[in-house]
Enzyme design. Structure first.
Site, PDB file in Angstrom:
ATOM      1  N   LYS A 199      37.527  41.610  92.020  1.00 43.39           N
ATOM      2  CA  LYS A 199      36.572  40.572  91.616  1.00 43.39           C
ATOM      3  C   LYS A 199      37.169  39.756  90.462  1.00 43.39           C
ATOM      4  O   LYS A 199      37.143  38.533  90.476  1.00 43.39           O
ATOM      5  CB  LYS A 199      35.281  41.260  91.158  1.00 43.39           C
ATOM      6  CG  LYS A 199      34.082  40.385  91.106  1.00 43.39           C
ATOM      7  CD  LYS A 199      32.864  41.140  90.575  1.00 43.39           C
ATOM      8  CE  LYS A 199      32.388  42.238  91.515  1.00 43.39           C
ATOM      9  NZ  LYS A 199      31.111  42.841  91.067  1.00 43.39           N
ATOM     10  N   LYS A 207      37.448  46.565  83.232  1.00 43.59           N
ATOM     11  CA  LYS A 207      36.172  45.878  82.999  1.00 43.59           C
ATOM     12  C   LYS A 207      35.222  46.209  84.128  1.00 43.59           C
ATOM     13  O   LYS A 207      35.605  46.174  85.303  1.00 43.59           O
ATOM     14  CB  LYS A 207      36.409  44.346  82.988  1.00 43.59           C
ATOM     15  CG  LYS A 207      35.157  43.530  82.732  1.00 43.59           C
ATOM     16  CD  LYS A 207      34.889  43.378  81.266  1.00 43.59           C
ATOM     17  CE  LYS A 207      33.517  42.819  80.953  1.00 43.59           C
ATOM     18  NZ  LYS A 207      32.445  43.854  80.971  1.00 43.59           N
ATOM     19  N   SER A 249      30.560  37.647  81.505  1.00 46.17           N
ATOM     20  CA  SER A 249      30.946  38.746  80.605  1.00 46.17           C
ATOM     21  C   SER A 249      32.253  38.400  79.894  1.00 46.17           C
ATOM     22  O   SER A 249      32.435  38.682  78.708  1.00 46.17           O
ATOM     23  CB  SER A 249      31.171  40.045  81.389  1.00 46.17           C
ATOM     24  OG  SER A 249      29.968  40.747  81.554  1.00 46.17           O
ATOM     25  N   LYS A 261      34.630  51.051  86.326  1.00 46.18           N
ATOM     26  CA  LYS A 261      33.191  51.194  86.604  1.00 46.18           C
ATOM     27  C   LYS A 261      32.731  52.541  86.103  1.00 46.18           C
ATOM     28  O   LYS A 261      33.484  53.523  86.153  1.00 46.18           O
ATOM     29  CB  LYS A 261      32.922  51.106  88.100  1.00 46.18           C
ATOM     30  CG  LYS A 261      31.481  50.827  88.434  1.00 46.18           C
ATOM     31  CD  LYS A 261      31.185  49.371  88.189  1.00 46.18           C
ATOM     32  CE  LYS A 261      29.909  48.896  88.790  1.00 46.18           C
ATOM     33  NZ  LYS A 261      29.969  47.449  89.053  1.00 46.18           N
TER      34      LYS A 261
HETATM   35  N1  GLU Z   1      28.124  45.176  87.007  1.00 45.46           N
HETATM   36  C1  GLU Z   1      28.495  43.826  87.265  1.00 45.46           C
HETATM   37  C2  GLU Z   1      29.375  43.741  88.478  1.00 45.46           C
HETATM   38  O1  GLU Z   1      29.360  44.614  89.329  1.00 45.46           O
HETATM   39  C3  GLU Z   1      29.056  43.124  86.038  1.00 45.46           C
HETATM   40  C4  GLU Z   1      30.331  43.667  85.501  1.00 45.46           C
HETATM   41  C5  GLU Z   1      30.745  43.076  84.150  1.00 45.46           C
HETATM   42  O2  GLU Z   1      30.139  42.146  83.690  1.00 45.46           O
HETATM   43  O3  GLU Z   1      31.709  43.613  83.609  1.00 45.46           O
HETATM   44  O4  GLU Z   1      30.072  42.787  88.689  1.00 45.46           O
END
Ligand code: GLU
Length: 423
Positions: free
Chosen positions: A95, A71, A356, A107
């Site tokens: 995270k 994710k 999300s 990513k």
């Molecule tokens: N790009 C965001 C982050 O760095 C959101 C990632 C997501 O919602 O999957 O956390």
């Protein structure tokens, strides 16, 4: 002064090593976690409006899926590079681990300044990214989302392309951060900035900063920065300075000692595309911006914003790491020596991926929640995560970042052990 190591991938690896050692894990665990499981590189042709064809390089890094599907966002930025994407995918794993969200980390990125593309070119690029990568995406495999330079529109084109490729199936859970008009969740757009505010507020309470009237400076006015400012203002803080970047002017900052009004900032940004000459503001140079006497500084832009040099300049009591990887290891050391508290990125900006996750759950269930329900759940998840990490940091007498890595790596290790990936 020795040159600083600004490679985010190497600093992410160093954090993993330290946490694995503290937890007493064998080197196998570090070996697995220190590299993405796979990294895919693609080249995406776009027919430009002037009739030429331009090929854009893109990546998807899939770091770890022990807990659940990969994710993480897709970044469109001219400085995207493979080590950055790998580091960002590592941070996503941790995270999700910090928040106890059942996802792994991934990513994506494309080397492009999206502001230089027309709508037609941008749409082709989005669809092309999915055409090249759809085999490696899926609601139970890898679920992208917006990041720097991408937004709900980008997600909608990508989601639409995925549905088309997948015989018209409505797999709405493959991309999150979509518009609530089409499969998105209420509250997702604001979620990152709202989470940043909540974490800053919880930390402020612990260290004796009164949020009402607290002076805040914010670097960046993209999605994260904008909603951080909005919620800080709503929470009674005074946002006195904002720095921004434009292609034409480079970095600039605006200052108002009485604090800005969010609605006015938003309207001005909407109209002008930047905050230059914002009414009632004084322009600051970088040096003046960083040395401002504020309570809280929120770097909401890109990695490596707080280098060793910048860390010596900051006059705040609390750094709320809103961007991914905004503090270099040397910068972090200086801040810690100076007694400045840091709320780490993998906790501070986790509101985005948390909501999300809620979006994904709603997509899979086909049942949608009210904004209140979303916010309540985000509040609860954020408070639990903050308290876990704060308490562990007190117990271990370590930084909140180190505590966040301990919590997270332990969760991932346990999943890997259960699955038989490590002994
Ligand atoms: N790009 C965001 C982050 O760095 C959101 C990632 C997501 O919602 O999957 O956390």
């Amino acid at each position: 002064m020795a040159k600083e190591n600004l490679n985010p991938f190497e600093s992410a690896q160093a954090k993993i090593k330290k946490a694995c050692e503290t937890l007493g894990y064998s080197d196998d665990v570090y070996q697995i976690l220190s590299q993405p499981q796979q990294v895919i590189e693609v080249n995406i042709p776009v027919q430009m409006d002037d009739g030429t064809t331009k090929v854009f390089k893109g990546y998807r890094s899939q770091h770890n899926n022990a807990i659940g599907p990969y994710k993480g966002g897709i970044r469109f930025h001219q400085n995207v590079n493979i080590d950055e994407v790998k580091a960002l995918s590592i941070w996503m794993t941790f995270k999700c681990g910090v928040m106890n969200v059942p996802f792994g980390g991934g990513k994506g990125g494309v080397i492009v300044d999206p502001k230089t593309l027309s709508d037609n070119e941008l749409e082709q690029l989005c669809r092309g990214y999915v055409d090249k990568l759809y085999r490696n995406l899926g609601e139970y495999y890898d679920i992208p989302a917006p990041d720097v330079g991408t937004n709900t529109k980008v997600m909608s084109w990508m989601q639409d392309e995925y549905c088309k490729i997948n015989q018209g199936n409505a797999n709405f859970g493959v991309f999150t951060g979509k518009d609530p008009k089409w499969g998105g969740s209420l509250g997702r757009g604001a979620a990152t900035g709202y989470g940043i505010y909540l974490i800053a507020k919880f930390a402020a309470e612990k260290i004796g900063i009164e949020m009402k009237g607290a002076k805040v400076s914010v670097q960046g006015f993209g999605n994260a920065g904008k909603f951080t400012v909005k919620n800080m203002c709503k929470g009674g803080a005074k946002v006195v300075a904002i720095s921004e970047w434009t292609r034409e002017k480079g970095t600039y900052a605006i200052y108002n000692e009485n604090g800005f009004d969010f609605d006015e900032l938003e309207a001005y940004m909407e109209k002008n595309g930047n905050l230059i000459n914002f009414p009632g503001s004084k322009e600051l140079n970088e040096e003046e911006f960083f040395t401002l006497d504020v309570d809280i500084f929120a770097p909401c832009a890109l990695e490596n914003a707080i280098t060793e040099e910048v860390a010596h300049k900051l006059q705040c009591k609390l750094v709320a790491e809103a961007a991914n990887g905004p503090t270099t290891p040397a910068g972090e050391k200086v801040l810690m020596d100076r007694g400045i508290v840091i709320t780490p990125d993998i906790l501070t900006n986790a509101g985005g991926v948390t909501v999300s996750y809620f979006e994904w759950v709603q997509n899979l269930a086909g049942r949608y929640w009210t904004e209140e329900e979303v916010v309540q759940r985000q509040d609860a998840a954020t408070e639990v995560a903050f308290n876990d990490i704060w308490d562990l940091a007190q117990e271990h007498k370590c930084s909140m970042r180190d505590a966040a890595y301990l919590v997270s790596i332990k969760r991932i290790y346990e999943a890997m052990k259960f699955r038989g990936w490590v002994k």
